[in-house]
Design an enzyme around this catalytic site. Structure first.
Site, PDB file in Angstrom:
ATOM      1  N   GLY A  69       0.816  -1.205   0.000  1.00 49.79           N
ATOM      2  CA  GLY A  69       0.000   0.000   0.000  1.00 49.79           C
ATOM      3  C   GLY A  69       0.851   1.256   0.000  1.00 49.79           C
ATOM      4  CB  THR A  70       3.988   2.165   1.780  1.00 52.10           C
ATOM      5  OG1 THR A  70       3.424   2.125   3.097  1.00 52.10           O
ATOM      6  CG2 THR A  70       5.027   3.273   1.715  1.00 52.10           C
ATOM      7  CD  GLN A 177      -6.902   1.636   8.741  1.00 50.37           C
ATOM      8  OE1 GLN A 177      -7.763   0.881   9.189  1.00 50.37           O
ATOM      9  NE2 GLN A 177      -5.612   1.415   8.929  1.00 50.37           N
ATOM     10  CB  SER A 194      -2.564  -1.665   2.118  1.00 52.63           C
ATOM     11  OG  SER A 194      -1.525  -2.541   2.466  1.00 52.63           O
ATOM     12  CG  HIS A 196      -1.349  -5.320   5.515  1.00 48.41           C
ATOM     13  ND1 HIS A 196      -0.826  -4.464   4.581  1.00 48.41           N
ATOM     14  CD2 HIS A 196      -1.240  -4.697   6.699  1.00 48.41           C
ATOM     15  CE1 HIS A 196      -0.418  -3.369   5.188  1.00 48.41           C
ATOM     16  NE2 HIS A 196      -0.662  -3.480   6.477  1.00 48.41           N
ATOM     17  CB  CYS A 320       4.328   7.627  26.539  1.00 48.19           C
ATOM     18  SG  CYS A 320       3.656   9.227  26.980  1.00 48.19           S
TER      19      CYS A 320
END
Length: 459
Positions: A69-70, A177, A194, A196, A320
């Site tokens: 996808g990238t 998504q 994408s 996956h 974090c």
């Protein structure tokens, strides 16, 4: 062990597994060859392309398969920009795009182009009017995700596509998504996805470019995939990706309704069960399977580790973690709390019992993490000063906010507490804390070491 991170990667769909195994037997040959094995492989590739194009809502000859996808995003952005280089070098993106789009924008800017980021509201949504304002005569391309990968907010793609069309600007939509849940509405020009993300195998991306869109691939090309994705296609994975996309679409309506009910339960009960929590993202216009919330006074990395020990796999946009000291760009753009951030994205088949188990475990886990950081009810004390400054240099999130919470009761209503911090996260989380606790964020001022953040007590 419940897996609640399908927004990162969905478990392999049973249909994908079956198709993958079958195509390994039949689809190993070169589909460009004319002998029997090659013709058989070509039939499989053509069938996969037709199935994927039907799901996307485009013609088969408008769609190509890419290695990820990238790769599809980078190819789509670079190709569309190059195809319209005579128009100009201006690129418009939203502030909450996936990192693959933002990385492509950074590369474009480094090469001499210009980039405008469209802001979002506190729910993470853009507005068509903001996009219209960002477009100008030199705009070569606009990009907008169909739904946000961190908070689930569905974007107004159709409305943005209208303003882009009126300006003569093509719109690239990152549908990674949402594509498993349904086609992207509106007059988009380029679309990426994408496999996956919907239960297909990793290593397969989709790139659709509408006929009439100027497009110039920016790498050496060959005869494969219309010259837009060179090299030998991973045919078994492509077949499995297309088969699983068709399968999840057939199940999408019923599964979306079921998962939306479970996510609604999480949204309601987390706010009741866990003190000092902010549920983020649009409560209505959102993906059916995803919910994100942030917990005050919590170390996000520790929280995820403890949930993992309790048997629940979730992810986070929190800063974090050991890998980054800057807030999630999505949460920062929204202006919401980033510390103690948890993203829950339910895979198909998730049961009510699994969700109830998570909700039973979560309050104790959050309380335990807070206890290790020394968080408790602030001691009752008479105000000692009208203005107090706290040195939090060297402390990382959520410690500066914890120090602020301890100190706010030591000034009178109307008094101020200033927190000196060198943690970039404080710029986001201190204003968010003020919003949640009913205090006024006065502003920030640079200091020789760090930044001073001032809060006025209101309650």
């Amino acid at each position: 062990m419940p897996y609640f991170d399908t927004a990162s990667a969905a478990p392999l769909h049973p249909v994908a597994r079956q198709a993958l195994q079958a195509s390994l037997e039949e689809g190993w040959a070169d589909p460009a060859r004319l002998y029997r094995e090659g013709r058989r492989a070509r039939l499989l590739l053509d069938a996969a392309r037709e199935a994927a194009a039907e799901a996307v809502g485009c013609r088969p000859d408008e769609l190509v398969f890419t290695p990820s996808g990238t790769h599809a995003v980078h190819t789509g952005v670079a190709g569309a920009l190059a195809g319209r280089r005579r128009v100009g070098g201006h690129l418009v993106v939203s502030a909450v795009e996936h990192s693959s789009v933002l990385h492509a924008a950074d590369a474009h800017e480094a090469a001499g182009g210009t980039v405008a980021q469209v802001p979002v509201d506190r729910a993470g949504a853009v507005s068509a009017s903001e996009y219209a304002s960002a477009l100008d005569a030199s705009t070569a391309l606009a990009c907008l995700q169909s739904a946000n990968h961190e908070v689930g907010t569905v974007q107004p793609v159709a409305e943005v596509a209208e303003v882009c069309a009126a300006a003569g600007v093509p719109l690239l939509v990152d549908a990674a998504q949402s594509l498993g849940w349904g086609p992207v509405e509106g007059g988009w020009s380029v679309l990426t996805a994408s496999a996956h993300k919907w239960g297909g195998p990793p290593g397969v991306g989709l790139l659709a470019v509408r006929k009439g869109v100027r497009f110039s691939p920016q790498f050496p090309s060959d005869e494969r995939e219309s010259g837009r994705s060179p090299g030998f296609v991973n045919l078994p994975a492509v077949v499995a990706a297309a088969a699983s996309l068709r399968a999840v679409r057939a199940e999408a309506e019923a599964e979306a309704a079921r998962l939306r009910t479970l996510v609604d339960r999480i949204r309601r009960r987390v706010a009741r069960l866990v003190p000092d929590v902010e549920v983020v993202g649009d409560p209505e216009r959102r993906l059916p399977h995803l919910v994100t919330f942030s917990c005050l006074y919590v170390d996000g990395e520790t929280l995820l580790h403890e949930l993992d020990r309790a048997g629940y796999s979730v992810s986070s946009g929190s800063s974090c973690t050991s890998s980054t000291l800057t807030p999630s760009h999505v949460l920062r753009a929204m202006g919401v709390l980033s510390e103690g951030n948890v993203r829950v994205s339910l895979p198909p088949g998730t049961t009510a019992q699994e969700v109830n188990g998570f909700l039973e475990v979560l309050p104790g886990v959050v309380a335990g993490v807070r206890a290790t950081l020394g968080v408790g009810a602030p001691p009752a004390a008479a105000p000692v000063s009208d203005a107090l400054e706290i040195d939090a240099l060297g402390l990382r999130c959520p410690q500066p906010v914890i120090e602020l919470a301890r100190a706010i009761g030591t000034v009178p209503v109307g008094g101020t507490v200033t927190v000196l911090s060198d943690d970039e996260v404080a710029r986001l989380d201190i204003p968010a804390w003020c919003t949640m606790r009913g205090h006024t964020y006065v502003g920030e001022a640079p200091r020789p070491a760090g930044v001073a953040y001032t809060v006025r007590r209101r309650v």
